[in-house]
Scaffold this active site. Structure first.
Site, PDB file in Angstrom:
ATOM      1  N   TYR A   1      -2.425  -1.619  10.883  1.00 17.27           N
ATOM      2  CA  TYR A   1      -1.926  -2.685   8.931  1.00 17.27           C
ATOM      3  C   TYR A   1      -0.938  -1.683   8.388  1.00 17.27           C
ATOM      4  O   TYR A   1       0.214  -1.564   7.683  1.00 17.27           O
ATOM      5  CB  TYR A   1      -3.897  -1.196   7.992  1.00 17.27           C
ATOM      6  CG  TYR A   1      -3.745  -1.230   7.170  1.00 17.27           C
ATOM      7  CD1 TYR A   1      -3.893  -2.707   6.188  1.00 17.27           C
ATOM      8  CD2 TYR A   1      -3.721  -0.280   6.306  1.00 17.27           C
ATOM      9  CE1 TYR A   1      -4.073  -3.142   5.079  1.00 17.27           C
ATOM     10  CE2 TYR A   1      -3.731  -0.377   4.315  1.00 17.27           C
ATOM     11  CZ  TYR A   1      -4.028  -1.724   3.988  1.00 17.27           C
ATOM     12  OH  TYR A   1      -3.797  -2.061   2.669  1.00 17.27           O
TER      13      TYR A   1
ATOM     14  N   SER B   1       1.020  -0.962  -0.070  1.00 19.08           N
ATOM     15  CA  SER B   1      -0.067   0.191  -0.329  1.00 19.08           C
ATOM     16  C   SER B   1       0.971   1.379   0.011  1.00 19.08           C
ATOM     17  O   SER B   1       1.577   0.951   0.947  1.00 19.08           O
ATOM     18  CB  SER B   1      -0.526  -0.154   1.373  1.00 19.08           C
ATOM     19  OG  SER B   1      -1.476   1.481   1.642  1.00 19.08           O
TER      20      SER B   1
HETATM   21  O1  NJP Z   1      -9.331  -5.605  -0.766  1.00 21.98           O
HETATM   22  P1  NJP Z   1     -10.606  -7.020  -0.973  1.00 21.98           P
HETATM   23  P2  NJP Z   1      -8.843  -5.161  -1.956  1.00 21.98           P
HETATM   24  N1  NJP Z   1      -6.980 -15.820   3.626  1.00 21.98           N
HETATM   25  O2  NJP Z   1     -11.793  -6.636   1.219  1.00 21.98           O
HETATM   26  C1  NJP Z   1      -9.397 -11.910   0.924  1.00 21.98           C
HETATM   27  C2  NJP Z   1      -4.457  -3.019  -0.804  1.00 21.98           C
HETATM   28  N2  NJP Z   1      -4.904  -2.640  -0.795  1.00 21.98           N
HETATM   29  O3  NJP Z   1      -8.856  -6.006  -3.256  1.00 21.98           O
HETATM   30  O4  NJP Z   1     -10.673 -14.885   1.976  1.00 21.98           O
HETATM   31  C3  NJP Z   1      -7.340 -15.400   2.610  1.00 21.98           C
HETATM   32  O5  NJP Z   1     -12.039  -6.487  -1.716  1.00 21.98           O
HETATM   33  C4  NJP Z   1     -11.020 -11.723   0.819  1.00 21.98           C
HETATM   34  O6  NJP Z   1     -11.268 -13.451   0.480  1.00 21.98           O
HETATM   35  P3  NJP Z   1     -11.750 -13.882   1.565  1.00 21.98           P
HETATM   36  C5  NJP Z   1      -5.140  -4.004   0.504  1.00 21.98           C
HETATM   37  O7  NJP Z   1      -4.122  -4.466   1.521  1.00 21.98           O
HETATM   38  C6  NJP Z   1      -5.953  -1.958  -1.599  1.00 21.98           C
HETATM   39  O8  NJP Z   1      -8.715  -3.670  -2.221  1.00 21.98           O
HETATM   40  O9  NJP Z   1     -12.486 -14.686   0.475  1.00 21.98           O
HETATM   41  N3  NJP Z   1      -7.684 -14.452   1.914  1.00 21.98           N
HETATM   42  C7  NJP Z   1     -10.514 -11.291  -0.861  1.00 21.98           C
HETATM   43  O10 NJP Z   1     -10.244 -11.367  -1.706  1.00 21.98           O
HETATM   44  C8  NJP Z   1      -5.302  -5.737  -0.346  1.00 21.98           C
HETATM   45  O11 NJP Z   1      -3.409  -6.093   0.566  1.00 21.98           O
HETATM   46  C9  NJP Z   1      -6.363  -0.756  -1.112  1.00 21.98           C
HETATM   47  O12 NJP Z   1     -12.803 -12.980   2.490  1.00 21.98           O
HETATM   48  C10 NJP Z   1      -8.003 -13.416   2.743  1.00 21.98           C
HETATM   49  C11 NJP Z   1      -8.941 -10.203  -1.017  1.00 21.98           C
HETATM   50  O13 NJP Z   1      -8.348 -10.693   0.693  1.00 21.98           O
HETATM   51  C12 NJP Z   1      -4.656  -5.535  -1.470  1.00 21.98           C
HETATM   52  O14 NJP Z   1      -4.849  -4.607  -2.162  1.00 21.98           O
HETATM   53  C13 NJP Z   1      -5.507   0.571  -0.613  1.00 21.98           C
HETATM   54  C14 NJP Z   1      -7.917 -13.979   3.979  1.00 21.98           C
HETATM   55  C15 NJP Z   1     -10.113  -8.446  -0.069  1.00 21.98           C
HETATM   56  O15 NJP Z   1     -10.105  -7.820  -1.095  1.00 21.98           O
HETATM   57  C16 NJP Z   1      -6.439  -6.240  -2.244  1.00 21.98           C
HETATM   58  O16 NJP Z   1      -7.208  -5.741  -1.092  1.00 21.98           O
HETATM   59  C17 NJP Z   1      -4.068  -0.404  -1.004  1.00 21.98           C
HETATM   60  C18 NJP Z   1      -7.713 -14.410   4.425  1.00 21.98           C
HETATM   61  N4  NJP Z   1      -7.462 -14.879   6.023  1.00 21.98           N
HETATM   62  C19 NJP Z   1      -3.882  -1.427  -0.850  1.00 21.98           C
HETATM   63  N5  NJP Z   1      -8.626 -13.006   4.339  1.00 21.98           N
HETATM   64  C20 NJP Z   1      -8.019  -0.077  -1.088  1.00 21.98           C
HETATM   65  N6  NJP Z   1      -8.792  -0.962  -1.288  1.00 21.98           N
HETATM   66  O17 NJP Z   1      -7.999   1.701  -1.373  1.00 21.98           O
HETATM   67  C21 NJP Z   1      -8.836 -11.537   3.413  1.00 21.98           C
HETATM   68  O18 NJP Z   1      -3.544   0.499  -0.923  1.00 21.98           O
HETATM   69  N7  NJP Z   1      -8.743 -12.494   2.207  1.00 21.98           N
END
Ligand code: NJP
Length: 241
Positions: A157, A144
């Protein structure tokens, strides 16, 4: 000249929605075989179906909680058994809450560190020996912009993402002699479900479309063999960064 990803094999975490979904579809369009992981099987199946519509290459799902080392081993061993190699690892799974530290529970602090940082390191630890054996591979860690600066109300975070940036740079210096690249992508605000948001609701001038960040990841992955984009920041122009 850019490198082709055609016929390569990629393992993507957090592939069930948001940025991970967009990366999966971008790599499918580039002819990459995919192993899609996240916790929610039904959502992964929907992404896999959309990816198959773009690609003639295999797309499999591998439900996984990145905080569970046994599940990581199972998924990585399964991928190697099926494909024989992993060329690309996208460590994308992540989550956070947004509130002052006293309002965070201990469980929330541990979860944020375990998903964003420890899980990423454990997954990388499981995959790197295969990349060294292959004498090639690319790891892209989604951090990020907060991995290089600080903001209030997300201290665990911020700490975890700073850790991702440090881990990525250190590992790159270890493994590059084996032809393995490690890159870290530092996005600003993305229009996803992150932090309880609703994807598709934000103006694209101040929240990046996930497809725009997926394109950045594709650019990172298609550099010539002797070039590494080790750290790439991408922002919506209107964000105050
Ligand atoms: O978020 P979201 P993003 N084990 O909530 C998975 C970074 N980022 O796409 O497990 C395995 O739509 C969850 O899947 P599920 C952020 O830090 C974002 O934005 O099925 N998987 C889902 O596929 C992250 O590193 C912003 O619930 C787990 C995914 O993670 C990346 O972008 C800004 C899990 C999250 O999808 C993708 O996030 C920034 C687990 N324990 C950085 N827990 C922003 N959106 O503004 C969650 O600077 N997941």
């Amino acid at each position: 000249m850019t490198a082709s990803l055609n016929n390569q094999v990629a393992l993507i975490t957090g592939a069930s929605r948001g940025l991970g979904r967009a990366i999966a579809l971008r790599l499918a369009a580039a002819g990459v075989s995919l192993i899609l992981s996240a916790r929610h099987r039904a959502a992964l199946e929907q992404v896999a179906e959309a990816a198959r519509a773009l690609s003639g290459e295999p797309v499999v799902i591998a439900p996984l909680d990145v905080t569970d080392a046994d599940q990581i081993d199972h998924v990585v061993e399964g991928a190697i058994a099926q494909f024989g190699r992993i060329d690309i690892l996208i460590n994308n799974a992540g989550l956070s809450w947004y509130k002052p530290l006293p309002e965070w529970s201990r469980d929330e602090i541990l979860t944020v560190v375990n998903v964003n940082l420890t899980g990423l390191m454990l997954m990388t630890h499981a995959v790197v020996p295969h990349m060294i054996r292959q004498q090639g591979g690319q790891i892209v860690n989604i951090a990020s912009d907060i991995g290089r600066r600080v903001v209030p109300n997300m201290a665990p975070y911020v700490a975890a993402k700073h850790g991702v940036v440090g881990f990525s740079g250190s590992l790159l210096r270890e493994v590059k002699a084996h032809g393995v690249k490690v890159s870290v992508v530092l996005p600003g605000i993305i229009d996803t479900y992150f932090g309880g948001g609703e994807a598709g609701t934000r103006d694209e001038t101040w929240a990046l479309r996930p497809e725009a960040v997926a394109e950045t990841v594709h650019t990172v992955l298609t550099q010539p063999p002797y070039v590494v984009l080790d750290e790439v920041t991408v922002h919506p122009l209107k964000q105050d960064f």
